[in-house]
Write a protein that holds these residues in place. Structure first.
Motif, PDB file in Angstrom:
ATOM      1  N   SER A  28       9.057  -4.111  -2.375  1.00 20.53           N
ATOM      2  CA  SER A  28       8.165  -4.379  -3.508  1.00 20.53           C
ATOM      3  C   SER A  28       7.197  -3.209  -3.685  1.00 20.53           C
ATOM      4  CB  SER A  28       7.382  -5.669  -3.272  1.00 20.53           C
ATOM      5  OG  SER A  28       6.603  -5.556  -2.088  1.00 20.53           O
ATOM      6  N   ASN A  29       6.714  -3.057  -4.915  1.00 24.48           N
ATOM      7  CA  ASN A  29       5.758  -1.996  -5.204  1.00 24.48           C
ATOM      8  C   ASN A  29       4.434  -2.246  -4.473  1.00 24.48           C
ATOM      9  OD1 ASN A  29       7.471  -0.570  -6.948  1.00 24.48           O
ATOM     10  ND2 ASN A  29       6.851  -1.851  -8.705  1.00 24.48           N
ATOM     11  N   PHE A  30       3.650  -1.175  -4.290  1.00 24.09           N
ATOM     12  CA  PHE A  30       2.306  -1.340  -3.753  1.00 24.09           C
ATOM     13  C   PHE A  30       1.478  -2.159  -4.741  1.00 24.09           C
ATOM     14  CE2 PHE A  30       3.676   2.520  -1.544  1.00 24.09           C
ATOM     15  CZ  PHE A  30       3.257   2.257  -0.246  1.00 24.09           C
ATOM     16  N   SER A  31       0.744  -3.106  -4.234  1.00 23.09           N
ATOM     17  CA  SER A  31      -0.110  -3.927  -5.097  1.00 23.09           C
ATOM     18  C   SER A  31      -1.409  -3.188  -5.400  1.00 23.09           C
ATOM     19  CB  SER A  31      -0.429  -5.262  -4.417  1.00 23.09           C
ATOM     20  OG  SER A  31      -1.247  -5.051  -3.265  1.00 23.09           O
ATOM     21  N   ASP A  32      -2.107  -3.660  -6.440  1.00 23.78           N
ATOM     22  CA  ASP A  32      -3.414  -3.067  -6.769  1.00 23.78           C
ATOM     23  C   ASP A  32      -4.381  -3.226  -5.600  1.00 23.78           C
ATOM     24  OD1 ASP A  32      -2.470  -2.378  -9.255  1.00 23.78           O
ATOM     25  OD2 ASP A  32      -3.335  -4.132 -10.275  1.00 23.78           O
ATOM     26  N   GLU A  33      -4.307  -4.354  -4.906  1.00 20.19           N
ATOM     27  CA  GLU A  33      -5.199  -4.575  -3.758  1.00 20.19           C
ATOM     28  C   GLU A  33      -4.919  -3.574  -2.639  1.00 20.19           C
ATOM     29  OE1 GLU A  33      -3.431  -6.866  -5.303  1.00 20.19           O
ATOM     30  OE2 GLU A  33      -4.991  -8.112  -6.256  1.00 20.19           O
ATOM     31  N   GLU A  34      -3.636  -3.285  -2.403  1.00 20.10           N
ATOM     32  CA  GLU A  34      -3.291  -2.305  -1.372  1.00 20.10           C
ATOM     33  C   GLU A  34      -3.789  -0.917  -1.754  1.00 20.10           C
ATOM     34  OE1 GLU A  34       0.803  -3.748   0.738  1.00 20.10           O
ATOM     35  OE2 GLU A  34       0.936  -3.190  -1.389  1.00 20.10           O
ATOM     36  N   GLN A  47       4.138   7.572  -5.729  1.00 18.91           N
ATOM     37  CA  GLN A  47       4.663   6.496  -4.901  1.00 18.91           C
ATOM     38  C   GLN A  47       6.175   6.647  -4.755  1.00 18.91           C
ATOM     39  OE1 GLN A  47       3.291   2.419  -5.623  1.00 18.91           O
ATOM     40  NE2 GLN A  47       1.923   3.193  -7.232  1.00 18.91           N
TER      41      GLN A  47
END
Length: 216
Positions: free
Chosen positions: A144-150, A137
């Motif tokens: 913001s960081n990529f979320s787990d959902e993304e 990444q």
């Protein structure tokens, strides 16, 4: 969303011998239809091809400001930097033919010539694995960081992309050749010459047909 091409597709022919396909006690000429049907049925579920696929799913995005000003819609990129992610996915795809219901309607004999019409193949995505340690990444400081959902959504899209590509892999023809490599020696034992044996499917499979054959 972009999908990089396969890094190293591996194709394995699986000409698995059918149980009972060779019997030294048979007479030299035993081309009776019942015996032939019985031996082909003993193949049961014959796995005919395996593909191992490595795919890298990539995604990038930026921040956009949408709105309406003076009765006009606008869409403006905000210079906060692009986020990028690369997700490696390994998948195994197998094809098999189920001979359990094979019968005389799938055998055409004309003198010395014989044609075996194969049941429709089945294609299974047997496994997919995400190498989480190899996910890369890049996230700018103001993002913001990529979320787990993304990340999960991108992984699902990568899996679907692999399924969509199966129709272009040539797996149907590979499956036919592999089945022929198993059945032809069996029929030669029954007295048929290789030059008189044809192994085929009952129809041509288009891209849409192949997608219908895939099971997850």
């Amino acid at each position: 969303m972009k999908y990089l091409r396969y890094i190293f597709p591996v194709l394995l022919f699986m000409a698995v011998a059918c149980r009972g396909g060779h019997d030294d006690g048979l007479p030299e000429v035993t081309d009776t239809l019942p015996l032939m049907i019985q031996q082909i049925r003993q193949c049961s579920k014959l796995y005919t091809a395996e593909y191992r696929v490595h795919k890298i799913v990539t995604h990038s995005d930026n921040v956009q400001l949408d709105g309406r000003l003076l009765h006009k819609d606008f869409n403006v990129d905000i210079p906060l930097g692009d986020r990028r992610v690369a997700i490696p996915i390994d998948a195994t795809i197998k094809a098999y033919i189920d001979f359990s219901n094979f019968d005389e309607s799938s055998v055409v004999r004309n003198g010395e010539d014989i044609e075996i019409i194969l049941p429709d193949p089945r294609i299974v995505l047997t496994s997919t694995r995400i190498d989480h340690a190899a996910i890369r990444q890049y996230v700018p400081m103001l993002r913001s960081n990529f979320s787990d959902e993304e990340l999960s959504a991108y992984e699902r899209q990568g899996r679907q992309a692999i399924i969509n590509d199966i129709a272009h892999m040539g797996i149907i023809e590979t499956s036919r050749h592999s089945a022929a490599a198993t059945l032809i020696p069996m029929l030669e034992q029954l007295g048929y010459g290789e030059e008189h044996i044809t192994v085929t499917y009952r129809r041509h499979f288009g891209l849409r047909d192949i997608k219908m054959l895939v099971k997850e």
